[in-house]
Design a protein around this motif. Structure first.
Motif, short mmCIF file in Angstrom:
data_model
loop_
_atom_site.label_atom_id
_atom_site.label_comp_id
_atom_site.label_asym_id
_atom_site.label_seq_id
_atom_site.Cartn_x
_atom_site.Cartn_y
_atom_site.Cartn_z
N UNK A 116 65.56 29.41 92.54
CA UNK A 116 65.85 28.50 91.43
C UNK A 116 64.67 27.57 91.19
N UNK A 117 64.10 27.07 92.27
CA UNK A 117 62.99 26.14 92.16
C UNK A 117 61.78 26.78 91.48
N UNK A 118 61.48 28.01 91.84
CA UNK A 118 60.36 28.72 91.23
C UNK A 118 60.60 28.97 89.75
N UNK A 119 61.86 29.22 89.38
CA UNK A 119 62.20 29.43 87.96
C UNK A 119 62.02 28.15 87.16
N UNK A 120 62.50 27.02 87.72
CA UNK A 120 62.41 25.74 87.01
C UNK A 120 60.99 25.18 87.03
N UNK A 121 60.27 25.42 88.14
CA UNK A 121 58.88 24.98 88.26
C UNK A 121 58.75 23.49 87.88
N UNK A 122 59.55 22.67 88.53
CA UNK A 122 59.56 21.24 88.21
C UNK A 122 58.26 20.56 88.61
N UNK A 123 57.76 19.64 87.79
CA UNK A 123 56.52 18.92 88.12
C UNK A 123 56.65 18.01 89.33
N UNK A 124 57.88 17.68 89.76
CA UNK A 124 58.01 16.78 90.91
C UNK A 124 57.62 17.49 92.21
N UNK A 125 57.48 18.82 92.17
CA UNK A 125 57.02 19.55 93.34
C UNK A 125 55.59 19.18 93.72
N UNK A 126 54.86 18.62 92.76
CA UNK A 126 53.47 18.22 93.03
C UNK A 126 53.39 16.94 93.86
N UNK A 127 54.52 16.24 94.02
CA UNK A 127 54.52 15.02 94.84
C UNK A 127 54.49 15.42 96.30
N UNK A 128 53.46 15.00 97.05
CA UNK A 128 53.38 15.35 98.47
C UNK A 128 54.62 14.88 99.23
N UNK A 129 55.22 15.79 100.00
CA UNK A 129 56.41 15.44 100.76
C UNK A 129 57.69 15.98 100.16
N UNK A 130 57.62 16.47 98.90
CA UNK A 130 58.81 17.04 98.25
C UNK A 130 58.71 18.56 98.29
N UNK A 131 59.68 19.19 98.90
CA UNK A 131 59.72 20.64 99.03
C UNK A 131 60.62 21.25 97.96
N UNK A 132 60.70 22.57 97.95
CA UNK A 132 61.61 23.24 97.01
C UNK A 132 63.05 22.78 97.25
N UNK A 133 63.43 22.66 98.52
CA UNK A 133 64.81 22.29 98.85
C UNK A 133 65.12 20.88 98.37
#
Length: 388
Positions: free
Chosen positions: A256-273
């Motif tokens: 799901x995370x790869x499909x949404x590709x949210x920009x908040x994933x770029x924040x260090x410390x935030x994982x897909x989960x």
């Protein structure tokens, strides 16, 4: 004329009523079953009102409304969800009794106040599915921790020196030894060749040798009995099963995370989960007027107590809203602090001001939510240089 259709949700049946913008009741509260026959009956009963300006509202009280929501959205109807606290405050304000028939009218009346509810669309169920997976992940993780704590209790009795023999707890070899032999007594009485085979991991020996394991078992102060052996064996099996389930759930969340590709994933410390947990708990960001709204939803804002000229200097967190969101934020915030100099400086500044570790973390959590809100509402990418 605008019509408000309120529905009170329950497990086996729902109750609905229709009023207009002037508060005139057009359909007295009526019940319909929580099945397709009941849904069609409801649709037929209110069909004359959904040709005009209308809105259907219900409380967000868990999974009992899920199927009804899907049915209504499939009919292209406008559906709103209330926080149950909002309708409860209305009920208390007007000293209304708590029953399903009156609640349907209360909900219908509350639809005249747009700030109290949010409109849901088909996208709601995408987030709903992710939210279910994220919450299941948290549930499995908590269960895993309980079993691991239980296992450590058993090890303290059966083989207290066991953990010192392994560099990593809960590795495959670590668990295999416990599942196969359970106690120091059993290991001491086991043939050395059998122990060597047990210590082989994908053809390679682990750091400890069979001789060292057997020697430590002979000198152990631990003791064992049949019941303890069985508890250790089955606890290890439960840990292995939960771990397998967690891997399956985490892979689905990552998809799901790869499909949404949210920009908040770029924040260090935030994982897909953690990203999917945060996004699914918050839902549609367009419904929030400011970052303060999502901070309040997370329950991480300080409880404010003021009376006259008195203002309480130190208060606890409100802890209202989503406990799952709050749990995720506090689980990841130290990693965010450690991986981002700006958050680390902010944390250190709060500590220097006399804040406790947990309080300083709370300040960082709220800063993180403000960053997430800015990223998702402006569409910009995460840039740590802009945080100062």
């Amino acid at each position: 004329m605008r019509y408000f259709i309120g529905i009170d949700i329950s497990k086996f049946k729902h109750t609905a009523a229709v009023i207009d913008q002037d508060g005139v009741v057009h359909i007295e509260p009526f019940d319909f079953d929580n099945d397709i026959i009941g849904f069609n009956s409801f649709f037929t009963s209110v069909s004359s009102f959904i040709q005009d300006d209308f809105i259907i509202g219900m409380e967000d009280t868990g999974h009992y409304a899920d199927n009804l929501q899907k049915f209504l959205l499939s009919k292209n109807l406008k559906v709103a969800m209330f926080n149950p606290l909002a309708t409860n405050h209305i009920r208390l304000a007007f000293n209304l009794a708590k029953n399903d028939r009156l609640d349907s009218l209360t909900i219908a009346s509350a639809l005249a106040m747009p700030r109290l509810y949010r409109i849901i669309e088909d996208e709601h169920f995408t987030y709903h599915e992710i939210r279910e997976l994220s919450r299941y992940h948290q549930s499995l993780s908590k269960t895993m921790n309980r079993y691991k704590n239980r296992l450590q209790k058993f090890i303290d009795i059966a083989f207290p020196e066991f953990n010192k023999l392994f560099d990593t707890k809960y590795s495959k070899t670590y668990l295999k030894i416990l599942k196969d032999f359970q106690s120091a007594q059993n290991i001491a009485n086991t043939d050395i060749r059998t122990l060597r085979k047990a210590l082989l991991s994908k053809g390679r020996c682990v750091s400890i040798t069979a001789e060292e394991l057997k020697s430590a078992a002979r000198d152990s102060i631990g003791h064992s009995h049949i019941a303890l052996d069985l508890e250790i064996q089955q606890t290890v099996e439960m840990i292995e099963k939960i771990d397998s389930n967690l891997n399956i759930v985490d892979k689905k969340i990552e998809e799901f995370s790869l499909q949404l590709n949210s920009p908040i994933l770029a924040i260090p410390g935030i994982s897909h989960i953690s990203a999917m947990s945060i996004l699914s708990e918050l839902g549609d960001f367009t419904q929030y007027e400011s970052a303060k709204k999502i901070i309040k939803l997370s329950g991480t804002n300080p409880y404010i107590y003021e009376s006259g000229t008195y203002s309480m200097p130190r208060t606890r967190l409100e802890k209202k809203g989503s406990k799952y969101l709050r749990c995720t934020l506090y689980n990841i915030i130290q990693t965010v602090i450690n991986n981002n100099p700006v958050f680390k400086d902010y944390y250190d500044r709060k500590i220097s001001q006399g804040k406790s570790h947990r309080c300083a973390q709370g300040h960082c959590v709220r800063k993180l939510l403000r960053v997430i809100y800015h990223i998702l509402t402006t569409g910009c990418e995460f840039d740590p240089s802009l945080l100062r």
